[in-house]
Design a protein around this motif. Structure first.
Motif, PDB file in Angstrom:
ATOM      1  N   ALA A 133     -12.130   0.145  -4.747  1.00  0.00           N
ATOM      2  CA  ALA A 133     -11.632  -0.189  -3.790  1.00  0.00           C
ATOM      3  C   ALA A 133     -12.390  -0.836  -2.416  1.00  0.00           C
ATOM      4  O   ALA A 133     -11.784  -1.060  -1.043  1.00  0.00           O
ATOM      5  CB  ALA A 133     -10.478   0.752  -2.978  1.00  0.00           C
ATOM      6  N   GLY A 134     -13.828  -1.079  -2.589  1.00  0.00           N
ATOM      7  CA  GLY A 134     -14.236  -0.779  -0.965  1.00  0.00           C
ATOM      8  C   GLY A 134     -14.535   0.051  -0.573  1.00  0.00           C
ATOM      9  O   GLY A 134     -15.172   0.310   1.207  1.00  0.00           O
ATOM     10  N   GLU A 135     -14.025   1.417  -0.830  1.00  0.00           N
ATOM     11  CA  GLU A 135     -14.573   2.236   0.221  1.00  0.00           C
ATOM     12  C   GLU A 135     -15.577   3.404   0.048  1.00  0.00           C
ATOM     13  O   GLU A 135     -16.191   3.981   1.064  1.00  0.00           O
ATOM     14  CB  GLU A 135     -13.179   3.728   0.103  1.00  0.00           C
ATOM     15  CG  GLU A 135     -12.096   3.244   0.033  1.00  0.00           C
ATOM     16  CD  GLU A 135     -11.364   3.945  -0.867  1.00  0.00           C
ATOM     17  OE1 GLU A 135     -11.234   5.708  -1.078  1.00  0.00           O
ATOM     18  OE2 GLU A 135      -9.682   3.307  -0.461  1.00  0.00           O
ATOM     19  N   ALA A 136     -17.037   2.649  -0.736  1.00  0.00           N
ATOM     20  CA  ALA A 136     -17.950   3.324  -0.915  1.00  0.00           C
ATOM     21  C   ALA A 136     -18.392   2.116  -1.734  1.00  0.00           C
ATOM     22  O   ALA A 136     -18.075   1.831  -1.890  1.00  0.00           O
ATOM     23  CB  ALA A 136     -18.483   4.455  -2.038  1.00  0.00           C
ATOM     24  N   PRO A 137     -20.037   1.769  -0.475  1.00  0.00           N
ATOM     25  CA  PRO A 137     -20.775   2.910  -0.176  1.00  0.00           C
ATOM     26  C   PRO A 137     -19.571   3.112   1.114  1.00  0.00           C
ATOM     27  O   PRO A 137     -18.917   2.839   1.598  1.00  0.00           O
ATOM     28  CB  PRO A 137     -21.648   2.019   0.556  1.00  0.00           C
ATOM     29  CG  PRO A 137     -21.965   1.511  -0.293  1.00  0.00           C
ATOM     30  CD  PRO A 137     -20.119   1.269  -1.035  1.00  0.00           C
ATOM     31  N   VAL A 138     -19.823   4.513   1.917  1.00  0.00           N
ATOM     32  CA  VAL A 138     -19.451   5.183   3.161  1.00  0.00           C
ATOM     33  C   VAL A 138     -20.119   4.928   4.741  1.00  0.00           C
ATOM     34  O   VAL A 138     -20.968   4.722   4.335  1.00  0.00           O
ATOM     35  CB  VAL A 138     -19.071   6.213   2.682  1.00  0.00           C
ATOM     36  CG1 VAL A 138     -18.577   6.762   1.674  1.00  0.00           C
ATOM     37  CG2 VAL A 138     -20.541   7.483   2.745  1.00  0.00           C
ATOM     38  N   THR A 139     -19.731   4.541   5.763  1.00  0.00           N
ATOM     39  CA  THR A 139     -19.777   3.986   6.939  1.00  0.00           C
ATOM     40  C   THR A 139     -20.145   5.439   7.625  1.00  0.00           C
ATOM     41  O   THR A 139     -19.106   5.867   7.477  1.00  0.00           O
ATOM     42  CB  THR A 139     -19.421   3.057   7.405  1.00  0.00           C
ATOM     43  OG1 THR A 139     -19.532   1.958   6.063  1.00  0.00           O
ATOM     44  CG2 THR A 139     -20.270   2.373   8.382  1.00  0.00           C
ATOM     45  N   ILE A 140     -21.469   5.254   7.823  1.00  0.00           N
ATOM     46  CA  ILE A 140     -21.410   6.828   8.688  1.00  0.00           C
ATOM     47  C   ILE A 140     -22.664   5.974  10.308  1.00  0.00           C
ATOM     48  O   ILE A 140     -23.638   5.872   9.774  1.00  0.00           O
ATOM     49  CB  ILE A 140     -22.504   7.736   7.759  1.00  0.00           C
ATOM     50  CG1 ILE A 140     -21.553   8.478   7.141  1.00  0.00           C
ATOM     51  CG2 ILE A 140     -22.481   9.261   9.333  1.00  0.00           C
ATOM     52  CD1 ILE A 140     -20.178   8.837   7.093  1.00  0.00           C
ATOM     53  N   ASN A 141     -22.143   6.554  11.735  1.00  0.00           N
ATOM     54  CA  ASN A 141     -22.885   5.786  12.778  1.00  0.00           C
ATOM     55  C   ASN A 141     -23.342   4.073  12.474  1.00  0.00           C
ATOM     56  O   ASN A 141     -24.344   3.724  13.038  1.00  0.00           O
ATOM     57  CB  ASN A 141     -23.870   7.143  12.916  1.00  0.00           C
ATOM     58  CG  ASN A 141     -23.538   7.806  13.056  1.00  0.00           C
ATOM     59  OD1 ASN A 141     -22.416   8.562  13.868  1.00  0.00           O
ATOM     60  ND2 ASN A 141     -24.683   8.940  12.806  1.00  0.00           N
ATOM     61  N   GLY A 142     -22.724   3.894  11.396  1.00  0.00           N
ATOM     62  CA  GLY A 142     -22.060   2.065  11.735  1.00  0.00           C
ATOM     63  C   GLY A 142     -23.376   1.689  10.328  1.00  0.00           C
ATOM     64  O   GLY A 142     -23.539   0.325  10.006  1.00  0.00           O
ATOM     65  N   VAL A 143     -24.250   2.384   9.290  1.00  0.00           N
ATOM     66  CA  VAL A 143     -24.672   1.963   8.342  1.00  0.00           C
ATOM     67  C   VAL A 143     -24.118   3.148   6.939  1.00  0.00           C
ATOM     68  O   VAL A 143     -23.008   4.017   7.210  1.00  0.00           O
ATOM     69  CB  VAL A 143     -26.292   3.246   8.674  1.00  0.00           C
ATOM     70  CG1 VAL A 143     -27.267   3.249   7.360  1.00  0.00           C
ATOM     71  CG2 VAL A 143     -27.049   2.892   9.926  1.00  0.00           C
ATOM     72  N   ARG A 144     -23.989   2.344   6.108  1.00  0.00           N
ATOM     73  CA  ARG A 144     -23.546   1.903   5.085  1.00  0.00           C
ATOM     74  C   ARG A 144     -24.627   3.316   4.016  1.00  0.00           C
ATOM     75  O   ARG A 144     -25.654   2.551   3.627  1.00  0.00           O
ATOM     76  CB  ARG A 144     -23.201   1.056   4.261  1.00  0.00           C
ATOM     77  CG  ARG A 144     -21.847   0.576   5.108  1.00  0.00           C
ATOM     78  CD  ARG A 144     -21.040  -0.643   3.969  1.00  0.00           C
ATOM     79  NE  ARG A 144     -21.887  -1.667   2.685  1.00  0.00           N
ATOM     80  CZ  ARG A 144     -21.432  -1.985   2.394  1.00  0.00           C
ATOM     81  NH1 ARG A 144     -20.277  -2.273   2.009  1.00  0.00           N
ATOM     82  NH2 ARG A 144     -22.494  -3.180   1.344  1.00  0.00           N
ATOM     83  N   HIS A 145     -23.453   4.305   3.328  1.00  0.00           N
ATOM     84  CA  HIS A 145     -24.665   5.125   2.466  1.00  0.00           C
ATOM     85  C   HIS A 145     -23.705   5.350   1.218  1.00  0.00           C
ATOM     86  O   HIS A 145     -23.045   5.598   0.807  1.00  0.00           O
ATOM     87  CB  HIS A 145     -24.674   6.458   3.209  1.00  0.00           C
ATOM     88  CG  HIS A 145     -25.715   6.062   4.331  1.00  0.00           C
ATOM     89  ND1 HIS A 145     -26.671   6.918   4.183  1.00  0.00           N
ATOM     90  CD2 HIS A 145     -25.084   5.796   5.567  1.00  0.00           C
ATOM     91  CE1 HIS A 145     -26.769   6.735   5.631  1.00  0.00           C
ATOM     92  NE2 HIS A 145     -26.146   6.186   6.569  1.00  0.00           N
TER      93      HIS A 145
END
Length: 450
Positions: free
Chosen positions: A91-103
């Motif tokens: 669904a495009g929810e992961a990787p997650v975005t934290i402080n503008g950076v995808r993990h």
């Protein structure tokens, strides 16, 4: 209960920035609550807002009994979480975005072994040594009571632990500031799991069940969950006109119940209610109950938490009633079950696999919405987001009320308007809804031995 209050500085909520508002609106819109935001907020993203990829994964700790007396439950938890992660990526929810950076998301399996001390040690190691940033899920109430202090001391949020006991809610109420990061994922027995009185009263009033008397026996596992459920069930049965005996307790790994069941026979009870999270304990009781020919209706709370409950009990489970799990009522729930069976080759245990699926997806959405690992920002987001999962509509209470016993407890409600469980009756390995009548698949059938 021992006073566990400690002094803490009142935390301030950090206002959401524009990007966080956009992400919050996106998630809340899926739950039908987008209207709280002003029109025009959802504009095109600036080029600077496009997230960059990181090689460092975000580690999500998933708690469960992955070994020990409830290992089958742990296996189902693992399957539900892995399916959630797979679907989140699709669904495009992961990787997650934290402080503008995808993990990318990496799961760390925190094995409780159904033991509070072992769970506390494993959780501490997962957070301090393995870098877990957010804890999700769990099963036993006794484990939850131990982990609440661990995660509070380590300033780590724990979302959706399924420990149900009202003692957990009491601990939150005793010090809501300290436990503000603990989100109780199963309602307390007085609000849900112990409420068997109303449907049983309905069966009596409509003469679908005609017992010889109103005497009831109750057996619970010797744990915080078991004792809490026993207390709630006794009250619910009394309010419905039953005369329950004081509840008995048994160890999580107990397998011999014949002496106790014979005592219930001598008491000439018309209802026997039992609960346990031990795989072998609950199936052993069901088989011995049938073997000894007790002329009573059996209420088997938790039997369906075993993925192979029919394999373990056979026809001894026929006519058992329970209100311990969600059921595939809606089309999307039936589709989820079909997907699970195709993936794993067996029926899902919905509380273990299904609810952990929902809470894992909810955790990922909350991380993306907050765009931050800041404790108070993420806590506020989880409180604000009503999340429509596959199996329930999840919203955490801000304070004790009619639908929750404490703050941060998931709220009960009607089907897909809160946390909801119907009553079913078991036949030939199948569970059929018998109450509420609105969703009934068949009428209650009185056991022929009554």
């Amino acid at each position: 209960m021992k006073n566990l209050k400690q002094s803490h500085t009142q935390a301030r909520f950090n206002p959401l920035n524009r990007r966080q508002i956009i992400r919050t609106a996106s998630v809340l819109g899926a739950a039908g609550t987008l209207s709280m935001y002003a029109p025009g907020v959802l504009g095109a993203r600036d080029a600077a807002d496009i997230p960059q990829d990181s090689d460092l994964p975000l580690r999500l700790g998933v708690c469960g009994p992955f070994s020990g007396p409830a290992k089958q439950t742990g296996d189902a938890i693992r399957q539900g979480v892995l399916m959630a992660l797979e679907d989140a990526r699709a669904a495009g929810e992961a990787p997650v975005t934290i402080n503008g950076v995808r993990h990318d998301v990496e799961v760390i399996w925190v094995d409780s072994q159904s033991n509070p001390k072992i769970a506390a040690k494993a959780t501490t190691e997962a957070i301090q040594q393995q870098g877990v940033k957010l804890m999700v899920g769990g099963w036993h109430s006794s484990v939850a009571l131990a982990l609440m202090d661990i995660t509070a001391d380590l300033n780590t949020i724990h979302l959706g632990h399924l420990g149900a006991s009202q003692y957990i809610a009491a601990k939150i109420n005793d010090d809501p500031q300290r436990y503000r990061g603990w989100f109780k994922g199963w309602p307390s027995p007085p609000k849900l799991a112990g409420l068997y009185g109303a449907p049983l009263k309905y069966l009596l009033e409509h003469e679908l069940w005609q017992p010889a008397n109103r005497r009831a026996a109750i057996l619970v596992e010797d744990s915080a969950f078991g004792r809490g459920w026993g207390e709630a069930l006794m009250l619910s049965l009394k309010e419905a006109g039953f005369d329950p005996l004081p509840f008995d307790t048994a160890a999580l790994d107990e397998t011999e119940f014949r002496q106790l069941i014979n005592k219930y026979k001598s008491e000439q009870v018309s209802l026997v209610a039992m609960t346990s999270t031990g795989d072998v304990a609950v199936s052993s009781f069901v088989k011995q109950f049938t073997e000894l020919g007790v002329k009573a209706l059996l209420l088997g709370h938790g039997l369906r938490w075993l993925g192979n409950w029919y394999e373990m009990t056979g026809d001894a489970a026929n006519y058992v009633v329970s209100m311990d799990s969600a059921m595939p009522i809606a089309l999307w729930q039936r589709w989820w079950v079909r997907r699970f069976k195709a993936k794993y080759g067996k029926e899902p245990t919905i509380p273990a696999a299904g609810f952990h699926y929902d809470y894992a997806r909810m955790a990922i959405k909350a991380l993306n919405t907050a765009n931050s690992l800041d404790f108070d920002t993420l806590t506020a987001i989880i409180r604000q987001i009503p999340y429509k999962g596959v199996w329930n509509y999840y919203q955490f209470s801000s304070a004790p009320g009619p639908n929750a016993l404490s703050a941060n407890e998931v709220m009960t409600g009607p089907f897909m308007k809160g946390f909801y469980l119907p009553m079913v009756q078991l036949f030939d390995g199948q569970a059929k809804i018998i109450w509420p009548i609105k969703y009934a698949e068949q009428r209650f059938r009185q056991p022929p031995w009554i």
